[in-house]
Structures are given as C-alpha cells and as structure tokens.
Design a protein around this motif. Structure first.
Motif: not given
Length: 336
Positions: A2-12
């Motif tokens: 699993a990636k240590r960081s995440l970012q929201a999508s445009a829809e998210g």
C-alpha cells in the motif's frame, strides 16, 4: 504494497465537499475532529494533494465517506472495493466473517427481555409470540359508507375500527415484502420485542442468513456524542465493529452490497433536537446504502416522522389466540 500517501480524485473531492457542507463545519473544526494540530492536511485533502494515508482515511471516516471511493486510484488499481468483491463467494465470506464477530453482541443485546417486577431477564424465545401487521395505519385508513353506518354511535370506541377491512399479515411476511419499513405501534404493543426477534433470528441463521444484523437503540446513538463528536450513525456503527476486528472498508462493502439488516429502535424516545439530527442521519444512510433492509420503530402518537421510500405499517393488537399463547408462555417463563 500500500502507498504511504493518498490523494483525492476530482470526483472524490466533489463528494467530500458535499459531505463537508452538510456537516456545516470549518476546516479548523474538521482538523480537530481528526486530531490534527493544523488545518494544512485538510486544505491539501480538499485540493487533491497527497497526504498521509492514515490521515486521509480518518478524514473520510469523520465525513462519513468510503476512502476507496474518494481516493485517486492508479490505473492498475482503478477498480473500486465494490467491484473487486463482485464474486459472490467473496461477499458471502465477508458477511459471514462480520456475522461471526458480531454474534455474541447481538445475542446479548436482543436475546433477553427485561420486564417490570421481574428481577431476572427472560429469554426472548421463552416469551415471544409472533406478531401480526396492518399494512395500513389505523388513523390513515378510509372506511366505506356502509362500514360507518354499522358503527354504534351510542357506544363509540375508535378501537372498534379494527373490525373493518383490516387485513393482518405476519410480521416476517411484512419484512420480506418491504425493504424499508416505518413500524408504528401503541405503547407496549411489542415493537422493540419484534425488532429483537428479527435480530436474533437473523443472527441464528433462521431469517436473512446472508445478511449482517445491526440493532441500534436510537437513544443510545443520541447519547453517544459530545461537543467534539457530533451524532453520526455511520461513525457509531464503525466504532462498534472496529472493536470486533471488522474494518471500515469491510463494513462499507457490506452496506454497498445491500447485505445488512439495520434495526433502529424507538425513534419516539428522542427529544426534538436529537430527532432532527438522527432523522437526517437515517435519511442520508438510507439514500446512500439503499440496497439494505432498514426498519425503524416508533409509537403511533409520534407519527410526525416520515421517511421517503419507507412503507408505514402498524403492529396489530393480539388476537384471542395470541393472548392465550402469551399467557401460557408468561407463566412458564416466570415460574422457571
């Protein structure tokens, strides 16, 4: 891995902003809810920038969102959690895992009755009598002119209206027929006991054995709050299952697949402020997770509550045969 960081999508981001507006919070308040010292991660979250994976999940949790639906997925991970679990055996295995983890709690919550003047709890099955249901609320029912002419004006009793055109069906049949129910009844008519019986039967595999039973006393939900933790139905459910080793993603998957039996007891016991908040929470839950079975109980005297898409039904008074059965069970149960 699993990636240590995440970012929201445009829809998210769009979904997250909608949820944030519904809460009516500031970014500073949201940061406090998540346990952050500054609002910078909140700002990054809403602008689609990468943030720590755990913080990302906690922000989604507080906002009542599924992190899998909000996060920007790489091309090879673009399938949602719901899509990844399309295989029926996987979904069934997840439901059975949650049912097993929740089994003892449901039995403790719903397997016994506490009665006035009886010092010890009574086993539900020792006293429970199958209830019947009116598919039409008494106060909202129309009568034919001929029915009205047959009423005795000198000895008028509104309860005599039960004699006219009221088709009773078994309670289990009503639940099988309608997935969204608002169950009304007089004080002491057995609304809570009926919900408990549904929870126990589901728990024991005798009814909707492919579903996860969740029983919530709405007054307990209302009291499980503070200035820093406002009322949240989803948060309450997450907290209950996290103690049993079931993750948020697993619960959200079960809800997304319509594999839950949600039993919400005693809406009428809330004060006005509590009821306004909890009604909104139920509306939001029922609209988002529309595939699940949801049953709410309420006294007849509090019929001001209405939910879109819910069928209103009423518990019928016991028939003579049901009274005899109950009396027999009562004396046996109390004498034990």
């Amino acid at each position: 891995m699993a990636k240590r960081s995440l970012q929201a999508s445009a829809e998210g981001i769009r979904k997250a902003k909608q949820a944030f507006r519904r809460k009516g919070w500031t970014q500073e308040y949201l940061a406090g809810e998540v346990g952050l010292e500054t609002r910078q991660p909140i700002w990054k979250f809403f602008t689609g920038k990468a943030i720590d994976r755990q913080v990302f999940h906690e922000i989604c949790l507080v906002l009542g969102l599924n992190p899998e639906e909000i996060a920007q997925q790489p091309p090879d991970e673009s399938l949602s959690l719901e899509t990844n679990l399309e295989n029926t055996s996987d979904i069934d295995a997840l439901v059975q895992k949650a049912r097993f983890a929740n089994y003892e709690k449901i039995q403790a919550q719903c397997g016994t009755l506490h009665l006035l003047d009886i010092a010890r709890p009574i086993v539900l099955d020792d006293l429970y009598v199958e209830v019947n249901i009116f598919e039409e609320i008494t106060s909202k029912r129309w009568l034919e002119i001929t029915d009205l002419q047959r009423l005795d004006s000198n000895n008028f009793d509104r309860f005599n209206l039960d004699k006219f055109n009221k088709q009773r069906i078994p309670g289990l049949e009503a639940v099988a027929k309608y997935s969204k129910l608002m169950l009304f009844g007089k004080t002491g008519s057995g609304k809570t006991t009926f919900l408990q019986s549904l929870a126990v039967r589901c728990n024991q595999g005798k009814f909707k054995s492919d579903c996860l039973p969740i029983f919530i006393r709405l007054k307990s939900l209302a009291e499980n709050t503070s200035d820093n933790h406002p009322i949240s139905l989803l948060q309450y459910i997450y907290d209950e299952f996290s103690e049993q080793g079931i993750s948020i993603s697993e619960i959200l998957t079960i809800f997304a697949q319509g594999k839950a039996l949600i039993l919400l007891d005693s809406l009428d016991e809330l004060n006005e402020e509590e009821s306004d908040i909890i009604i909104r929470e139920i509306h939001h839950f029922a609209e988002r997770f529309y595939k699940n079975t949801v049953i709410i109980t309420c006294r007849l005297a509090a019929q001001r509550y209405q939910f879109n898409g819910f069928t209103e039904i009423e518990i019928a008074d016991f028939s003579k045969s049901q009274i005899i059965t109950f009396a027999d069970k009562w004396f046996v149960a109390v004498a034990k």
